[in-house]
Design a protein around this motif. Structure first.
Motif, PDB file in Angstrom:
ATOM      1  N   ALA A 119      41.941  47.424  36.070  1.00 12.69           N
ATOM      2  CA  ALA A 119      41.601  47.341  37.495  1.00 12.69           C
ATOM      3  C   ALA A 119      40.460  46.357  37.730  1.00 12.69           C
ATOM      4  N   ALA A 120      39.464  46.378  36.844  1.00 10.41           N
ATOM      5  CA  ALA A 120      38.319  45.482  37.012  1.00 10.41           C
ATOM      6  C   ALA A 120      38.735  44.025  36.828  1.00 10.41           C
ATOM      7  N   PHE A 121      39.613  43.776  35.861  1.00 10.53           N
ATOM      8  CA  PHE A 121      40.091  42.408  35.650  1.00 10.53           C
ATOM      9  C   PHE A 121      40.881  41.924  36.861  1.00 10.53           C
ATOM     10  N   ARG A 122      41.778  42.770  37.366  1.00 14.46           N
ATOM     11  CA  ARG A 122      42.584  42.377  38.523  1.00 14.46           C
ATOM     12  C   ARG A 122      41.699  42.125  39.738  1.00 14.46           C
ATOM     13  N   ARG A 123      40.622  42.889  39.879  1.00 12.87           N
ATOM     14  CA  ARG A 123      39.704  42.692  40.997  1.00 12.87           C
ATOM     15  C   ARG A 123      39.044  41.309  40.909  1.00 12.87           C
ATOM     16  N   SER A 124      38.640  40.901  39.725  1.00 12.24           N
ATOM     17  CA  SER A 124      38.047  39.575  39.551  1.00 12.24           C
ATOM     18  C   SER A 124      39.066  38.479  39.787  1.00 12.24           C
ATOM     19  N   VAL A 125      40.309  38.695  39.357  1.00 11.83           N
ATOM     20  CA  VAL A 125      41.370  37.715  39.612  1.00 11.83           C
ATOM     21  C   VAL A 125      41.534  37.516  41.111  1.00 11.83           C
ATOM     22  N   ARG A 126      41.596  38.605  41.853  1.00 11.55           N
ATOM     23  CA  ARG A 126      41.755  38.499  43.309  1.00 11.55           C
ATOM     24  C   ARG A 126      40.573  37.767  43.932  1.00 11.55           C
ATOM     25  N   GLN A 127      39.370  38.085  43.499  1.00  9.44           N
ATOM     26  CA  GLN A 127      38.176  37.445  44.047  1.00  9.44           C
ATOM     27  C   GLN A 127      38.209  35.937  43.817  1.00  9.44           C
ATOM     28  N   LEU A 128      38.568  35.533  42.607  1.00 11.30           N
ATOM     29  CA  LEU A 128      38.636  34.110  42.307  1.00 11.30           C
ATOM     30  C   LEU A 128      39.787  33.426  43.042  1.00 11.30           C
ATOM     31  N   ALA A 129      40.933  34.086  43.107  1.00  7.27           N
ATOM     32  CA  ALA A 129      42.089  33.492  43.785  1.00  7.27           C
ATOM     33  C   ALA A 129      41.790  33.244  45.261  1.00  7.27           C
ATOM     34  N   ILE A 130      41.102  34.177  45.896  1.00  8.05           N
ATOM     35  CA  ILE A 130      40.709  33.984  47.296  1.00  8.05           C
ATOM     36  C   ILE A 130      39.801  32.765  47.430  1.00  8.05           C
ATOM     37  N   LEU A 131      38.845  32.628  46.507  1.00  3.59           N
ATOM     38  CA  LEU A 131      37.940  31.475  46.548  1.00  3.59           C
ATOM     39  C   LEU A 131      38.716  30.174  46.339  1.00  3.59           C
ATOM     40  N   LEU A 132      39.677  30.183  45.421  1.00  2.65           N
ATOM     41  CA  LEU A 132      40.475  28.985  45.162  1.00  2.65           C
ATOM     42  C   LEU A 132      41.242  28.555  46.404  1.00  2.65           C
ATOM     43  N   ARG A 133      41.804  29.517  47.125  1.00  5.44           N
ATOM     44  CA  ARG A 133      42.540  29.190  48.339  1.00  5.44           C
ATOM     45  C   ARG A 133      41.605  28.762  49.459  1.00  5.44           C
ATOM     46  N   ARG A 134      40.539  29.511  49.650  1.00  2.00           N
ATOM     47  CA  ARG A 134      39.627  29.243  50.767  1.00  2.00           C
ATOM     48  C   ARG A 134      39.011  27.859  50.666  1.00  2.00           C
ATOM     49  N   HIS A 135      38.682  27.442  49.448  1.00  2.00           N
ATOM     50  CA  HIS A 135      38.010  26.152  49.264  1.00  2.00           C
ATOM     51  C   HIS A 135      38.961  25.055  48.787  1.00  2.00           C
ATOM     52  N   ALA A 136      40.257  25.339  48.816  1.00  2.00           N
ATOM     53  CA  ALA A 136      41.275  24.340  48.437  1.00  2.00           C
ATOM     54  C   ALA A 136      40.956  23.709  47.088  1.00  2.00           C
ATOM     55  N   VAL A 137      40.694  24.567  46.116  1.00  2.00           N
ATOM     56  CA  VAL A 137      40.345  24.098  44.775  1.00  2.00           C
ATOM     57  C   VAL A 137      41.593  23.551  44.087  1.00  2.00           C
ATOM     58  N   ASP A 138      41.428  22.399  43.435  1.00  2.00           N
ATOM     59  CA  ASP A 138      42.520  21.753  42.710  1.00  2.00           C
ATOM     60  C   ASP A 138      42.388  21.903  41.198  1.00  2.00           C
ATOM     61  N   ALA A 139      41.168  22.140  40.707  1.00  2.00           N
ATOM     62  CA  ALA A 139      40.947  22.194  39.257  1.00  2.00           C
ATOM     63  C   ALA A 139      39.798  23.151  38.942  1.00  2.00           C
ATOM     64  N   ILE A 140      39.987  23.918  37.884  1.00  2.00           N
ATOM     65  CA  ILE A 140      38.947  24.810  37.353  1.00  2.00           C
ATOM     66  C   ILE A 140      38.504  24.255  36.011  1.00  2.00           C
TER      67      ILE A 140
END
Length: 230
Positions: free
Chosen positions: A107-128
Motif C-alpha cells: 500500500a505504501a509503495f502504491r501510494r508513492s507511485v500515485r503521488q509521483l504519477a500525479i506530479l509527472l502529469r501535472r508538470h508534463a514531465v518527459d524524463a526522470i
C-alpha cells in the motif's frame, strides 16, 4: 562503452525533467549538473527525495530523529538553491525510512507511485533521472523501481534515465552528457550537506573524501525497454 551524446544534441534537450534521488545529497552527487542546466532553461520540473534522512546517524530518542530529519531538509533546500542559482525549486520528500524501502505492490509503495504519477502529469514531465537499478544500496535500487512504476502510471510518455552514485556505470543503449557547470558551485552545494560531511550531528555517516570530488558534467543512461516494464 556506449559513447555519450551531448544532452543539447539529443531528443531530450527540451524535455521537462524530474530528478528522483534516494537521499538528500544524492541529488548533488549524481545530478548536480543536470539540475543546474535544466533549471537555467526552465526545464526542471522538480527534485524529489525518497527518504527522510533519519538513518544516517544514531537517533536514541524521537526528538533526535526529528532534529536529524529537519536538518537534512534544510541542507537539501540549501543545496538545490545553490545548484539552481536561487530559482524557486524546493525539493520534496516521500519520507520513506532509510534502508527500509517499501515492497513493490504494498500500500505504501502504491501510494508513492500515485503521488509521483500525479506530479509527472501535472508538470508534463518527459524524463526522470534516478539512481541505477544496479546500485548496491537498497534505497538507490528502490528509487529506480519506483521511477519505473510511476512512469508507467503517468499515462504519458516518460523516459527513465539512470545515474550512478556508488555503483558501476549502468549499461545503456543511449547515454547523454549534460552541459558543464562550475565545479566550485557544485562543491558548494555538496558542502551544504554538512551532516554528511562533518560531525555536526555526532557519530554517523561520513561521505568518503574520494566521493567529494565534483565533476562538471553528469552522465545519464537511458534505461532499456525491458528494464522499464513494471
Amino acid at each position: 562503452m556506449t559513447p555519450a551524446t551531448a544532452l543539447s544534441r539529443s531528443p531530450w534537450h527540451s524535455a521537462r525533467w524530474l530528478v528522483l534521488a534516494p537521499h538528500a545529497d544524492d541529488e548533488t552527487l549524481g545530478t548536480g549538473a543536470l539540475i543546474a542546466d535544466t533549471a537555467a532553461r526552465n526545464r526542471l520540473a522538480g527534485v524529489m527525495i525518497l527518504t527522510d534522512g533519519s538513518g544516517s546517524h544514531p537517533c536514541p530518542t524521537p526528538a533526535d530523529r526529528s532534529a536529524l530529519i529537519r536538518r537534512r531538509r534544510v541542507e537539501a533546500r540549501h543545496a538545490v538553491a545553490l545548484l539552481t542559482g536561487g530559482r524557486r525549486i524546493v525539493p520534496q520528500f516521500l519520507d520513506w525510512h532509510d534502508a527500509n524501502p517499501h515492497r513493490p505492490g504494498s500500500a505504501a509503495f502504491r501510494r508513492s507511485v500515485r503521488q509521483l504519477a500525479i506530479l509527472l502529469r501535472r508538470h508534463a514531465v518527459d524524463a526522470i533521472a534516478t539512481t541505477a537499478a544496479g546500485e548496491p544500496h537498497c534505497d538507490h535500487a528502490a528509487c529506480f523501481t519506483l521511477a519505473v512504476h510511476a512512469a508507467h502510471a503517468a499515462r504519458r510518455p516518460v523516459a527513465v534515465f539512470e545515474y550512478a552514485v556508488w555503483g558501476e556505470r549502468p549499461a545503456g543503449r543511449r547515454v547523454v552528457r549534460t552541459a558543464a557547470m562550475p565545479t566550485a558551485r557544485r562543491s558548494a552545494a555538496l558542502r551544504a550537506h554538512r551532516s554528511q560531511l562533518t560531525g555536526l550531528m555526532g557519530d554517523g555517516f561520513r561521505l568518503p573524501r574520494a566521493q567529494q570530488r565534483m565533476p562538471g558534467t553528469d552522465l545519464l543512461y537511458l534505461a532499456s525497454r525491458h528494464a522499464t516494464r513494471p
